[in-house]
Design an enzyme around this catalytic site. Structure first.
Site, PDB file in Angstrom:
ATOM      1  N   HIS A 164       6.081  -5.352   6.126  1.00  0.00           N
ATOM      2  CA  HIS A 164       5.106  -4.674   5.261  1.00  0.00           C
ATOM      3  C   HIS A 164       4.018  -4.039   6.105  1.00  0.00           C
ATOM      4  CE1 HIS A 164       2.029  -7.948   5.398  1.00  0.00           C
ATOM      5  NE2 HIS A 164       3.075  -8.753   5.453  1.00  0.00           N
TER       6      HIS A 164
ATOM      7  N   ASP B  53       0.914  -3.160   4.920  1.00  0.00           N
ATOM      8  CA  ASP B  53      -0.470  -3.460   4.536  1.00  0.00           C
ATOM      9  C   ASP B  53      -0.942  -4.752   5.186  1.00  0.00           C
ATOM     10  OD1 ASP B  53       1.385  -4.888   2.906  1.00  0.00           O
ATOM     11  OD2 ASP B  53      -0.178  -5.305   1.426  1.00  0.00           O
TER      12      ASP B  53
ATOM     13  N   GLU C 193       2.450  -5.767   0.002  1.00  0.00           N
ATOM     14  CA  GLU C 193       2.943  -7.148   0.047  1.00  0.00           C
ATOM     15  C   GLU C 193       1.829  -8.150  -0.223  1.00  0.00           C
ATOM     16  OE1 GLU C 193       3.960 -11.099   1.755  1.00  0.00           O
ATOM     17  OE2 GLU C 193       2.315  -9.787   2.334  1.00  0.00           O
TER      18      GLU C 193
ATOM     19  N   ASP D 168      13.351 -10.730   6.307  1.00  0.00           N
ATOM     20  CA  ASP D 168      11.930 -10.424   6.133  1.00  0.00           C
ATOM     21  C   ASP D 168      11.124 -11.425   6.953  1.00  0.00           C
ATOM     22  OD1 ASP D 168       9.621  -9.227   5.180  1.00  0.00           O
ATOM     23  OD2 ASP D 168       9.772 -10.042   3.152  1.00  0.00           O
TER      24      ASP D 168
ATOM     25  N   HIS E  97      -4.205 -14.229   8.615  1.00  0.00           N
ATOM     26  CA  HIS E  97      -5.144 -13.889   7.527  1.00  0.00           C
ATOM     27  C   HIS E  97      -6.573 -14.293   7.899  1.00  0.00           C
ATOM     28  CE1 HIS E  97      -2.232 -13.404   3.879  1.00  0.00           C
ATOM     29  NE2 HIS E  97      -1.774 -12.835   4.969  1.00  0.00           N
TER      30      HIS E  97
HETATM   31 ZN   LIG Z   1       2.889 -10.828   5.786  1.00  0.00          ZN
END
Ligand SMILES: [Zn+2]
Length: 487
Positions: free
Chosen positions: A121, A123, A190, A217, A461
């Site tokens: 992904h 983003d 995502e 993934d 994150h």
């Molecule tokens: Zn991710």
């Protein structure tokens, strides 16, 4: 012999046989790790790492639904891919989905072979304004210091996306033609559920009648010093992922003045419900992914652990106990439930009418959202509480097998590039975009070729997300080997 003595002897013989049986299990519990031939280390272009750095400078931030996205940055990212990967741009078909997501189609030479889908992904999650000062280097500068690149997206998930692009561009340069058609799917949302990105790409593929050999993934990684009893690094391949649902609990009843309170208020009722839910946990159990994990890694463990895992049929309660001992372990063995929002009242001397709480539930594969909601209602057992499901939810995934061609290809490719690691299937606790592809392929795997250890896990994150050049180059090699091994 007296009857009593006879019984005693029989019991002892039985016990002895049973112990022999346990030891037999231990000695026949042999390593299941596959051996692969070493492959020559493929050179990775010197400029590849700089392209990853440039990609981090583009702020493809997914903000919570409701807020508008910065379309300029997403367009910039799209242009970035076209200009930096000219062979892919000219030789592969690119389908743009919902403006910002991309599906590249690399036609294979043999239409009899089922296609493979590689995902990533584009983003990233936002960086909190209040945390900006804690970053050693700004999150969107793409700064490289001592061969380490700092910035948001370095490990989630631009390394996957750029890793795939570099691998494909490199293979095109060398004139490689795949046997199978390779689909490369890059979603743009995502981090907020993937509805407009991955889910839309999956619908497009379904409409075209695509049935893939397997899908890869993000989700698993190479963990270091994080599997108790194992010193080696372990590459974890996600074969299933937990479901996700949030429920809002609400009570609306008579309020009043705090000087004359009734015996029970809306706040009391909600608090009691939360309390009940927290003290009546969902049962712990080993899901198939975790059983696979134990079967693969058990034989690699020190004697005592090995003995326990080899005799899982009697030691399962003990194994579950150990898992339940830590938050991370507990999340692997049960559907978890936790209150995340608690809301009521506006004034210190007014009993509020309304009390609300939101509970977030992560569902173990094998169960379902409906089953869990029924269970929750049963535990609360209070008609006054209304339960509403939030809009953003996902069912737990199916479990992909470890005996498929896809798993073998993945396992082989990992060991070719990371020969020193052990590999094992695993359960992914978070949700990935791959869950939208269940109707496209029976075999969905989740693995990103990065190292995760107790030191860098918080950067995910979080603050100071970063990647070393050496690790990025390994990721490119991994995707390159994977594509070649598919064909
Ligand atoms: Zn991710």
């Amino acid at each position: 012999m007296k009857t009593g003595k006879k019984i005693l002897v029989a019991v002892l013989i039985g016990l002895l046989l049973f112990i022999c049986f346990l030891f037999y299990n231990l000695f026949s519990y042999k390593s299941r790790q596959i051996k692969v031939a070493t492959v020559k280390e493929m050179p990775v272009s010197e400029s590849a790492f700089y392209r990853l750095a440039s990609s981090l400078k583009i702020k493809t931030v997914s903000t919570e639904s409701g807020l508008t996205m910065d379309s300029l940055e997403f367009n910039k990212f799209s242009d970035f891919l076209s200009t930096n990967y000219p062979l892919i741009d000219s030789m592969l078909e690119r389908v743009v989905v919902n403006k910002y997501s991309s599906l590249y189609i690399w036609k294979g030479s043999n239409p009899a072979l089922k296609p493979v889908i590689l995902m990533a992904h584009l983003d990233v999650v936002p960086v909190l304004e209040t945390e900006l000062k804690d970053w050693t280097h700004p999150p969107f500068d793409g700064k490289i210091v001592d061969d380490t690149l700092w910035g948001r997206g370095a490990i989630d998930d631009k390394i996957g996306l750029i890793g795939i692009m570099e691998a494909v561009e490199g293979l095109l340069e060398r004139g490689f033609i795949p046997g199978r058609t390779m689909y490369i799917a890059f979603g743009h949302d995502e981090e907020i559920g993937g509805q407009n990105g991955a889910a839309a790409i999956a619908s497009y593929l379904k409409e075209k009648g695509v049935n893939a050999e397997f899908v890869l993934d993000e989700g698993g990684s190479i963990v270091q010093r994080m599997v108790p009893g194992i010193e080696k690094d372990v590459a974890l391949i996600g074969v299933s992922e937990k479901g996700f649902v949030s429920l809002e609990l609400m009570v609306d009843m008579e309020g009043g003045h705090s000087s004359m309170p009734n015996s029970e208020t809306s706040i009391d009722i909600i608090a009691k419900a939360i309390n009940k839910l927290r003290s009546n946990q969902f049962p712990a159990k080993l899901c198939p992914a975790l059983e696979g994990f134990i079967d693969e890694l058990g034989p690699e463990m020190p004697a005592l652990n090995k003995f326990v895992f080899a005799n899982r049929f009697i030691f399962e309660p003990l194994i579950l106990d150990i898992y339940e001992g830590s938050a991370a372990g507990n999340a692997l063995v049960r559907t978890t439930l936790v209150p995340t929002i608690f809301n009521s009242g506006v004034k210190d001397n007014v009993i509020p009418r309304l009390a609300k709480a939101t509970i977030n539930i992560r569902i173990l594969p094998g169960s379902s959202i409906d089953e869990v909601i029924n269970e929750v209602k049963g535990i609360i057992d209070d008609e006054r509480i209304r339960t509403n499901k939030n809009d953003f939810y996902s069912e737990p995934s199916k479990t992909s097998t470890t005996i498929s061609a896809g798993y073998r290809i993945l396992n082989t490719s990992i060991l070719e590039v990371f020969p020193e690691v052990l590999t094992a299937p695993n359960l992914v606790i978070g949700a990935t975009d791959s869950r939208h592809f269940e109707s496209i392929s029976a075999d969905i795997y989740r693995f990103l070729p990065i190292y995760i250890n107790p030191e860098n896990i918080k950067t995910f994150h979080g603050i100071n997300e970063r990647i070393a050049k050496r690790d990025f180059n390994s990721a490119v090699r991994f995707y390159s080997r994977l594509i070649q091994n598919c064909n």
